[in-house]
Scaffold this motif. Sequence first.
Motif, PDB file in Angstrom:
ATOM      1  N   PRO A 124      -9.597  11.074  11.142  1.00 15.52           N
ATOM      2  CA  PRO A 124     -10.735  11.870  10.716  1.00 15.52           C
ATOM      3  C   PRO A 124     -10.353  13.035   9.802  1.00 15.52           C
ATOM      4  O   PRO A 124     -11.175  13.502   9.023  1.00 15.52           O
ATOM      5  N   ALA A 125      -9.114  13.488   9.853  1.00 13.42           N
ATOM      6  CA  ALA A 125      -8.679  14.610   9.021  1.00 13.42           C
ATOM      7  C   ALA A 125      -8.316  14.177   7.595  1.00 13.42           C
ATOM      8  O   ALA A 125      -8.199  15.022   6.713  1.00 13.42           O
ATOM      9  N   GLU A 126      -8.166  12.890   7.373  1.00 12.01           N
ATOM     10  CA  GLU A 126      -7.752  12.408   6.056  1.00 12.01           C
ATOM     11  C   GLU A 126      -8.950  12.012   5.206  1.00 12.01           C
ATOM     12  O   GLU A 126     -10.024  11.711   5.714  1.00 12.01           O
ATOM     13  N   SER A 127      -8.724  11.994   3.895  1.00 12.68           N
ATOM     14  CA  SER A 127      -9.789  11.590   2.981  1.00 12.68           C
ATOM     15  C   SER A 127      -9.902  10.068   2.938  1.00 12.68           C
ATOM     16  O   SER A 127      -8.971   9.345   3.280  1.00 12.68           O
ATOM     17  N   THR A 128     -11.054   9.605   2.503  1.00 18.12           N
ATOM     18  CA  THR A 128     -11.342   8.177   2.398  1.00 18.12           C
ATOM     19  C   THR A 128     -10.906   7.706   1.010  1.00 18.12           C
ATOM     20  O   THR A 128     -11.179   8.367   0.012  1.00 18.12           O
ATOM     21  N   ARG A 129     -10.236   6.531   0.948  1.00 18.18           N
ATOM     22  CA  ARG A 129      -9.757   6.005  -0.326  1.00 18.18           C
ATOM     23  C   ARG A 129      -9.755   4.484  -0.324  1.00 18.18           C
ATOM     24  O   ARG A 129      -9.772   3.861   0.734  1.00 18.18           O
ATOM     25  N   VAL A 130      -9.723   3.906  -1.507  1.00 16.94           N
ATOM     26  CA  VAL A 130      -9.673   2.455  -1.662  1.00 16.94           C
ATOM     27  C   VAL A 130      -8.210   2.016  -1.624  1.00 16.94           C
ATOM     28  O   VAL A 130      -7.356   2.630  -2.275  1.00 16.94           O
ATOM     29  N   VAL A 131      -7.923   0.966  -0.846  1.00 19.22           N
ATOM     30  CA  VAL A 131      -6.572   0.435  -0.721  1.00 19.22           C
ATOM     31  C   VAL A 131      -6.579  -1.073  -0.963  1.00 19.22           C
ATOM     32  O   VAL A 131      -7.623  -1.726  -0.889  1.00 19.22           O
ATOM     33  N   GLY A 132      -5.422  -1.620  -1.228  1.00 16.87           N
ATOM     34  CA  GLY A 132      -5.265  -3.060  -1.439  1.00 16.87           C
ATOM     35  C   GLY A 132      -4.294  -3.313  -2.565  1.00 16.87           C
ATOM     36  O   GLY A 132      -3.855  -2.389  -3.250  1.00 16.87           O
ATOM     37  N   LEU A 133      -3.944  -4.567  -2.758  1.00 19.17           N
ATOM     38  CA  LEU A 133      -2.961  -4.960  -3.767  1.00 19.17           C
ATOM     39  C   LEU A 133      -3.651  -5.174  -5.107  1.00 19.17           C
ATOM     40  O   LEU A 133      -4.447  -6.096  -5.256  1.00 19.17           O
ATOM     41  N   ALA A 134      -3.331  -4.338  -6.092  1.00 23.24           N
ATOM     42  CA  ALA A 134      -3.978  -4.399  -7.404  1.00 23.24           C
ATOM     43  C   ALA A 134      -3.089  -5.034  -8.471  1.00 23.24           C
ATOM     44  O   ALA A 134      -3.585  -5.611  -9.422  1.00 23.24           O
ATOM     45  N   ASP A 135      -1.775  -4.938  -8.321  1.00 24.62           N
ATOM     46  CA  ASP A 135      -0.857  -5.451  -9.332  1.00 24.62           C
ATOM     47  C   ASP A 135      -0.702  -6.961  -9.242  1.00 24.62           C
ATOM     48  O   ASP A 135      -0.939  -7.561  -8.186  1.00 24.62           O
ATOM     49  N   HIS A 136      -0.240  -7.567 -10.342  1.00 25.45           N
ATOM     50  CA  HIS A 136       0.082  -8.996 -10.352  1.00 25.45           C
ATOM     51  C   HIS A 136       1.335  -9.177  -9.499  1.00 25.45           C
ATOM     52  O   HIS A 136       2.351  -8.528  -9.731  1.00 25.45           O
ATOM     53  N   GLN A 137       1.245 -10.027  -8.479  1.00 26.45           N
ATOM     54  CA  GLN A 137       2.374 -10.260  -7.584  1.00 26.45           C
ATOM     55  C   GLN A 137       2.219 -11.595  -6.878  1.00 26.45           C
ATOM     56  O   GLN A 137       1.113 -12.122  -6.774  1.00 26.45           O
TER      57      GLN A 137
END
Length: 186
Positions: free
Chosen positions: A66-79
């Motif tokens: 709850p103390a951290e900010s919300t962000r988008v995560v996941g694998l975006a690079d070509h791999q």
Amino acid sequence: MALRKIELTVGGTEVGRAKTWSYPSDDGKHYSIPTYNLEVRGTDARRATVTKTFEVIRFGVHRKTPAESTRVVGLADHQRYVIRGWLPDYSVHSAASPEMGAWHVFDNYLIHDGPDDPHNEAYATAGCIEICGGPAGFDRFNDLLITLSGSMKTTRGEKLHELGRAGTMSITYLRAGRPPLVEWRG
């Protein structure tokens, strides 16, 4: 007999939208994230090429505490990764799902069940590939993998386990721009 190769490719172009929430710490809001196509390609027992596409969630909205900010995560690079394991006891953490199991890609990144209707059914993810469409979309995905693999094992579980450790299935993530954090407008 060696199993046949299976290629999974996660597209980099948005094909739809999914409803999600911040995971694992819910901030009380819903968010809109893109969905993408996952192409499954292999050969069947007659050596005919088979290609099937599934809609998937590729990115998630993450908030560790709850103390951290919300962000988008996941694998975006070509791999590209070789799938090295089937996790039969894995259960989706963010929603109720009768479709058990997950494919281990690497680290904490998995391929597992996702929402039957991603536009109306909220699932949360920390960047795993979630197979959408249902009912039983993940089961249909796995049935296709079994068919393409050529496994001669007796049970479904044995076939999935064999495929998971065979090193004949790979996944390629095409490059995708990391989507912005967007609140759901339904």
